[in-house]
Design a protein around this motif. Structure first.
Motif, short mmCIF file in Angstrom:
data_model
loop_
_atom_site.label_atom_id
_atom_site.label_comp_id
_atom_site.label_asym_id
_atom_site.label_seq_id
_atom_site.Cartn_x
_atom_site.Cartn_y
_atom_site.Cartn_z
N ILE A 56 9.93 3.05 -8.32
CA ILE A 56 9.23 3.89 -9.29
C ILE A 56 10.22 4.79 -10.02
O ILE A 56 10.16 4.94 -11.25
CB ILE A 56 8.14 4.71 -8.58
CG1 ILE A 56 6.99 3.78 -8.15
CG2 ILE A 56 7.61 5.83 -9.49
CD1 ILE A 56 5.96 4.43 -7.27
N ILE A 76 1.88 12.16 -4.65
CA ILE A 76 1.00 11.62 -3.61
C ILE A 76 0.46 12.80 -2.82
O ILE A 76 1.23 13.68 -2.43
CB ILE A 76 1.75 10.64 -2.68
CG1 ILE A 76 2.35 9.48 -3.47
CG2 ILE A 76 0.80 10.10 -1.61
CD1 ILE A 76 3.23 8.56 -2.63
N TYR A 121 1.70 -0.61 -12.75
CA TYR A 121 1.11 -0.04 -11.53
C TYR A 121 -0.39 0.22 -11.76
O TYR A 121 -0.83 1.37 -11.84
CB TYR A 121 1.80 1.27 -11.16
CG TYR A 121 3.28 1.13 -10.89
CD1 TYR A 121 3.75 0.59 -9.69
CD2 TYR A 121 4.23 1.56 -11.83
CE1 TYR A 121 5.11 0.47 -9.44
CE2 TYR A 121 5.58 1.45 -11.57
CZ TYR A 121 6.02 0.89 -10.38
OH TYR A 121 7.36 0.78 -10.13
N SER A 138 0.82 -1.20 0.00
CA SER A 138 0.00 0.00 0.00
C SER A 138 0.86 1.26 0.00
O SER A 138 0.38 2.34 -0.32
CB SER A 138 -0.92 -0.01 1.22
OG SER A 138 -0.16 -0.07 2.42
N THR A 139 2.12 1.12 0.41
CA THR A 139 3.05 2.25 0.39
C THR A 139 3.91 2.17 -0.86
O THR A 139 4.65 1.21 -1.05
CB THR A 139 3.95 2.24 1.64
OG1 THR A 139 3.14 2.28 2.81
CG2 THR A 139 4.91 3.43 1.62
N PRO A 140 3.84 3.15 -1.75
CA PRO A 140 4.63 3.09 -2.99
C PRO A 140 6.12 3.02 -2.72
O PRO A 140 6.64 3.70 -1.82
CB PRO A 140 4.26 4.40 -3.70
CG PRO A 140 2.93 4.79 -3.14
CD PRO A 140 2.95 4.34 -1.72
N ASP A 141 6.81 2.18 -3.46
CA ASP A 141 8.26 2.06 -3.39
C ASP A 141 8.84 3.13 -4.32
O ASP A 141 8.93 2.93 -5.53
CB ASP A 141 8.68 0.66 -3.82
CG ASP A 141 10.17 0.42 -3.67
OD1 ASP A 141 10.94 1.39 -3.75
OD2 ASP A 141 10.57 -0.76 -3.51
N LEU A 142 9.24 4.26 -3.75
CA LEU A 142 9.65 5.39 -4.57
C LEU A 142 10.93 5.12 -5.34
O LEU A 142 11.09 5.58 -6.47
CB LEU A 142 9.82 6.64 -3.69
CG LEU A 142 8.56 7.12 -2.96
CD1 LEU A 142 8.83 8.45 -2.26
CD2 LEU A 142 7.36 7.24 -3.90
N PRO A 158 -2.20 8.47 -5.31
CA PRO A 158 -0.92 8.33 -6.01
C PRO A 158 -1.14 8.40 -7.52
O PRO A 158 -1.95 7.65 -8.07
CB PRO A 158 -0.44 6.94 -5.57
CG PRO A 158 -1.09 6.70 -4.25
CD PRO A 158 -2.45 7.34 -4.37
N PHE A 216 5.62 11.65 -10.33
CA PHE A 216 4.74 10.83 -9.51
C PHE A 216 4.42 11.63 -8.26
O PHE A 216 5.33 12.14 -7.58
CB PHE A 216 5.41 9.51 -9.13
CG PHE A 216 4.55 8.56 -8.33
CD1 PHE A 216 3.41 8.02 -8.88
CD2 PHE A 216 4.89 8.22 -7.02
CE1 PHE A 216 2.61 7.13 -8.16
CE2 PHE A 216 4.11 7.34 -6.28
CZ PHE A 216 2.96 6.79 -6.85
N TYR A 239 -2.56 2.80 -9.51
CA TYR A 239 -2.25 4.23 -9.42
C TYR A 239 -2.93 4.99 -10.54
O TYR A 239 -3.12 4.47 -11.65
CB TYR A 239 -0.74 4.46 -9.47
CG TYR A 239 0.02 3.83 -8.32
CD1 TYR A 239 -0.59 3.53 -7.11
CD2 TYR A 239 1.37 3.52 -8.46
CE1 TYR A 239 0.11 2.94 -6.07
CE2 TYR A 239 2.09 2.93 -7.42
CZ TYR A 239 1.45 2.64 -6.23
OH TYR A 239 2.14 2.06 -5.20
#
Length: 293
Positions: free
Chosen positions: A10, A113, A64, A3-7, A85, A111, A67
């Motif tokens: 990305i 958030i 993704y 649930s937490t984007p892997d920046l 996101p 990107f 998103y």
């Protein structure tokens, strides 16, 4: 998927995607699409804008799917930026440059958030120049050289009369915003005897994203703009901030701009932030009117 984007993931994926999309841009000469939805001869679209966005959107949606996606060529008034996101994409920023063969256009991949840019990638495939950033991890040129380029040797900001300023005419050439821009440009360029700022000089790179990257790199002192969209500024916005610069609104007193607010004032890094606030207030004092979008 977490649930937490892997920046970091990305960021790396967007860099690979920018290089792939760049091959579309450099594959052959552009052809202007005269049947497109752009509003006048200064607001161009090519088959490559659509081809790049198609490539980017399909790849991102496959990788993704949870998103959101906001792109210039697929934008509609009903599809506004939200807190979700969101990938924010300009397939070719600097289309007019691209059409004329002027080597100053780029792919801008951001990107965000909560409407805050957290990853930014700007790639000029003609010069093979890459700017990128992750929130909290700094900004880089070609992944290895930290921005700003002068590092510890970066000079303090010393007022508009010592500043190299980026401005853009835009495609809107009438009305209040046009008058505000033209009158502001004249005030910034004019002599001090006539009440102007007498800026050191003015540049128009023809690309919002590359103007922002120029501020991040430190070879532009500031960039003032009205009329940009989130896809024009999202990636560059973060790159400026991660390079120690500040992003403000184009209208006087706008210290906390919105990503979708359509005005922008970017000021480069300075040792200890010296002169940034003062330069913003000096620039705002020369804004003749109010930008309204």
């Amino acid at each position: 998927m977490s649930s937490t984007p892997d920046l970091q993931q990305i960021h790396d994926f967007l860099i690979d995607l920018a290089h792939e999309a760049g091959k579309i841009i450099t594959s052959s000469l552009p052809r202007v699409d005269t049947t497109g939805s752009k509003k006048n001869s200064a607001d161009l679209v090519t088959e490559y804008d659509r081809a790049v966005e198609k490539k980017v959107s399909e790849t991102l949606r496959e990788k993704y799917p949870d998103y959101d996606f906001l792109g210039e060529e697929t934008y509609s008034p009903e599809h506004q930026l939200t807190d979700a996101p969101t990938f924010i994409v300009d397939p070719i920023d600097g289309t007019t440059n691209f059409v004329h063969g002027f080597p100053n256009s780029c792919i801008s991949l951001g990107f965000a958030i909560n409407r805050r840019p957290v990853v930014g990638v700007v790639y000029n495939p003609v010069t093979n120049t890459l700017y990128s950033a992750i929130e909290g991890h700094g900004a880089y040129l070609n992944r290895t050289q930290r921005l700003p380029l002068k590092g510890e040797d970066l000079e303090p900001l010393r007022g508009l009369d010592n500043a190299l300023v980026a401005l853009e005419w835009g495609s809107e050439r009438s009305g209040n915003n046009w008058d505000t821009k033209v009158n502001t440009f004249a005030s910034l360029a004019g002599s001090r005897e006539q009440g102007g700022a007498m800026v050191h000089s003015i540049r128009s790179l023809g690309s919002a994203a590359l103007n922002l990257c120029g501020v991040a790199a430190g070879y532009l002192d500031l960039y003032w703009e009205g009329g940009g969209w989130p896809w024009d500024v999202c990636a560059g916005w973060l790159i400026v901030r991660e390079a120690g610069g500040i992003i403000l609104g184009g209208n006087p007193g706008d210290w906390e701009p919105r990503l979708d607010g359509r005005t922008c004032l970017a000021i480069r890094a300075s040792p200890g932030g010296q002169g940034q606030k003062e330069l913003a207030e000096e620039l705002w004092s020369h804004v003749k009117g109010r930008l309204e979008y």
